[in-house]
Design a protein around this motif. Structure first.
Motif, PDB file in Angstrom:
ATOM      1  N   VAL A 104      -3.823   3.608  11.381  1.00  0.00           N
ATOM      2  CA  VAL A 104      -5.239   3.240  11.336  1.00  0.00           C
ATOM      3  C   VAL A 104      -6.013   3.925  12.457  1.00  0.00           C
ATOM      4  N   LEU A 105      -5.458   3.919  13.670  1.00  0.00           N
ATOM      5  CA  LEU A 105      -6.141   4.554  14.789  1.00  0.00           C
ATOM      6  C   LEU A 105      -6.245   6.064  14.591  1.00  0.00           C
ATOM      7  N   GLY A 106      -5.179   6.672  14.062  1.00  0.00           N
ATOM      8  CA  GLY A 106      -5.234   8.105  13.766  1.00  0.00           C
ATOM      9  C   GLY A 106      -6.287   8.414  12.713  1.00  0.00           C
ATOM     10  N   ALA A 107      -6.335   7.579  11.664  1.00  0.00           N
ATOM     11  CA  ALA A 107      -7.342   7.768  10.621  1.00  0.00           C
ATOM     12  C   ALA A 107      -8.749   7.613  11.179  1.00  0.00           C
TER      13      ALA A 107
ATOM     14  N   PRO B 144     -12.648  -3.215   8.616  1.00  0.00           N
ATOM     15  CA  PRO B 144     -12.395  -4.647   8.797  1.00  0.00           C
ATOM     16  C   PRO B 144     -11.627  -5.278   7.643  1.00  0.00           C
ATOM     17  N   LEU B 145     -12.022  -4.970   6.408  1.00  0.00           N
ATOM     18  CA  LEU B 145     -11.372  -5.601   5.258  1.00  0.00           C
ATOM     19  C   LEU B 145      -9.994  -5.015   4.999  1.00  0.00           C
ATOM     20  N   TRP B 146      -9.840  -3.714   5.151  1.00  0.00           N
ATOM     21  CA  TRP B 146      -8.545  -3.076   4.886  1.00  0.00           C
ATOM     22  C   TRP B 146      -7.498  -3.527   5.905  1.00  0.00           C
TER      23      TRP B 146
ATOM     24  N   GLN C 206     -19.999   6.172   6.598  1.00  0.00           N
ATOM     25  CA  GLN C 206     -20.444   5.047   7.422  1.00  0.00           C
ATOM     26  C   GLN C 206     -19.911   3.726   6.897  1.00  0.00           C
ATOM     27  N   GLY C 207     -19.752   3.626   5.586  1.00  0.00           N
ATOM     28  CA  GLY C 207     -19.258   2.394   4.991  1.00  0.00           C
ATOM     29  C   GLY C 207     -17.819   2.089   5.348  1.00  0.00           C
ATOM     30  N   ILE C 208     -17.046   3.105   5.721  1.00  0.00           N
ATOM     31  CA  ILE C 208     -15.646   2.872   6.084  1.00  0.00           C
ATOM     32  C   ILE C 208     -15.564   2.057   7.366  1.00  0.00           C
ATOM     33  N   LEU C 209     -16.321   2.444   8.369  1.00  0.00           N
ATOM     34  CA  LEU C 209     -16.274   1.709   9.636  1.00  0.00           C
ATOM     35  C   LEU C 209     -16.911   0.333   9.496  1.00  0.00           C
ATOM     36  N   GLU C 210     -18.000   0.268   8.738  1.00  0.00           N
ATOM     37  CA  GLU C 210     -18.745  -0.980   8.611  1.00  0.00           C
ATOM     38  C   GLU C 210     -18.005  -2.021   7.781  1.00  0.00           C
TER      39      GLU C 210
ATOM     40  N   LEU D 212      -7.060  -7.790  15.904  1.00  0.00           N
ATOM     41  CA  LEU D 212      -7.741  -7.236  17.066  1.00  0.00           C
ATOM     42  C   LEU D 212      -8.011  -5.742  16.902  1.00  0.00           C
ATOM     43  N   LEU D 213      -7.237  -5.091  16.047  1.00  0.00           N
ATOM     44  CA  LEU D 213      -7.396  -3.655  15.848  1.00  0.00           C
ATOM     45  C   LEU D 213      -8.790  -3.308  15.320  1.00  0.00           C
ATOM     46  N   VAL D 214      -9.428  -4.230  14.613  1.00  0.00           N
ATOM     47  CA  VAL D 214     -10.778  -3.982  14.101  1.00  0.00           C
ATOM     48  C   VAL D 214     -11.739  -3.729  15.255  1.00  0.00           C
ATOM     49  N   SER D 215     -11.675  -4.578  16.279  1.00  0.00           N
ATOM     50  CA  SER D 215     -12.537  -4.388  17.451  1.00  0.00           C
ATOM     51  C   SER D 215     -12.176  -3.107  18.194  1.00  0.00           C
TER      52      SER D 215
END
Length: 421
Positions: A317-320, A242-244, A234-238, A254-257
């Motif tokens: 990132v999207l694949g991950a 965003p930070l990575w 859960q910490g990865i998405l939260e 924009l990829l974060v959103s």
């Protein structure tokens, strides 16, 4: 312990089931309010309450600790007085306490309120899980939980979208209005849950191992810890994404959103489908192994996103994120099955309370773990984090066999709980 189950109902069948329909309506209303609050809470605490960002972090961390310890005592109350009246009381009280956020104006006033609200929230979550076990037959628990999680994500998404109105206005009054609306959703959810069939508390449950049997059920505790390790995801998405993405890759901000929207959409689309067939302990353990494997591969892809051009980084990132989300869905299905199938049927309140505490611990520690591994050491950190997921999923398989083969004497005890209107 369930060894086989009939064909699970379709999505339409789940939606038409009277108990699931009421539970999902309550969940949708409540999580809509949660989405409103979650989206604006940081600004509420800084703009309206007057806390600094660091104070907000400390207060939320302290609240998280209270959330971890809430499950067992609240579950004990559910076993003694019934899950339905307990969760209704907790939701109503939480709705009242949340209104306190409109009146506090300092860090020291906000901290005890945040701790109390989080304690009630996590306690209500544990008791709600016990209510599912009591109100639904065994063959509907898993598909029912999956349908409820789908509704949870939908509710949070709608609430987050509505919260944009408060963000546009951007005044303390706007954020306090969100608090009031959130409080109303708790009361409405509590009223809806009054329609769910309850269960008369069992005297055997109250007496079983002093009422806290889950705390001495070692196999169940080990599985709870391993499930909590998987929940670190859960910490990865939260925090991690965003930070990575913004600090370590060339991908657009924009990829974060986009990642948040993709995660929500995939959970809604896949949770019910991927939960089918994960009803027994052996399949549940294998689902957790697949989840840990997918999460590990996702960690590798996140690490590889550092360095390439924006398009390549975005694809990685999207694949991950997609792999992580499928792992998240499988993890939820597998751990739900284990939490129900390996629990004492007479004392689901305490057992779900213990399991919920493990979940709360994973959610609390997830941001810390991702910052101290992936965000601190880059690719090496992502590999370490991925190895943790893979190891937890792999160990769950033999541990589950051990737990299933060493059920306590209560497994064959007759059930005393009877549904009441």
């Amino acid at each position: 312990m369930t060894t086989s189950s009939p064909r699970p109902p379709s999505m339409g069948g789940l939606a038409r089931h009277p108990v699931i329909r009421v539970l999902s309506a309550a969940m949708l209303v409540n999580t809509l309010g949660n989405g409103l609050f979650m989206t604006t809470s940081a600004l509420l605490f800084t703009r309206a309450v007057g806390m600094s960002p660091s104070q907000v972090g400390v207060a939320l961390a302290l609240g998280g600790v209270f959330g971890i310890v809430a499950g067992v005592p609240m579950g004990r109350l559910a076993d003694r007085f019934g899950a339905r009246p307990t969760v209704v009381a907790l939701l109503g009280l939480e709705g009242v306490l949340i209104l306190g956020y409109t009146q506090v104006h300092s860090f020291w006033a906000a901290v005890p309120l945040i701790c109390a609200v989080t304690f009630l929230d996590r306690g209500a979550s544990a008791v709600r899980n016990a209510l599912v076990a009591h109100a639904l037959p065994a063959e509907l628990r898993m598909p029912g939980r999956a349908f409820l999680r789908m509704m949870t994500n939908a509710g949070v998404g709608v609430g987050a979208a509505l919260a944009s109105l408060a963000l546009v206005v951007d005044t303390p009054s706007a954020y306090r209005t969100v608090v009031v609306l959130d409080a109303v959703t708790f009361v409405l959810a509590a009223l809806l849950l009054l329609k769910v069939p309850g269960a008369r508390p069992s005297r055997e449950a109250a007496a079983s191992r002093g009422g806290f049997g889950a705390l001495t059920d070692v196999p169940y505790l080990v599985i709870t810890v391993l499930a909590g390790v998987l929940v670190l995801q859960q910490g990865i998405l939260e925090v991690g994404v965003p930070l990575w993405v913004t600090r370590e890759t060339h991908a657009p901000r924009l990829l974060v959103s986009v990642c948040l929207v993709l995660n929500t959409a995939m959970v809604i689309a896949l949770q019910v489908r991927l939960t089918r067939g994960v009803e027994d302990t052996a399949r549940a353990a294998r689902a957790c192994l697949r989840a840990g494997t997918l999460m590990a591969v996702g960690c590798v892809l996140f690490g590889l996103a550092k360095g390439p051009d924006p398009w390549t980084a975005s694809i990685l990132v999207l694949g991950a994120l997609a792999l992580q989300t499928i792992g998240e869905v499988l993890c939820a299905a597998g751990t739900w099955a284990l939490s129900y199938e390996l629990a004492d049927e007479r004392a689901h309140g305490v057992y779900q309370g213990v399991f919920n505490s493990g979940f709360a611990a994973g959610v609390l520690l997830g941001p810390l773990v991702v910052t101290q591994t992936a965000l601190r050491y880059g690719m090496t950190g992502w590999l370490i984090f991925g190895a943790v997921f893979l190891a937890a999923g792999a160990v769950l398989v033999p541990v589950t066999r051990w737990a299933a083969a060493n059920r306590p004497a209560w497994e064959d005890a007759p059930q005393k709980q009877q549904a009441v209107a």
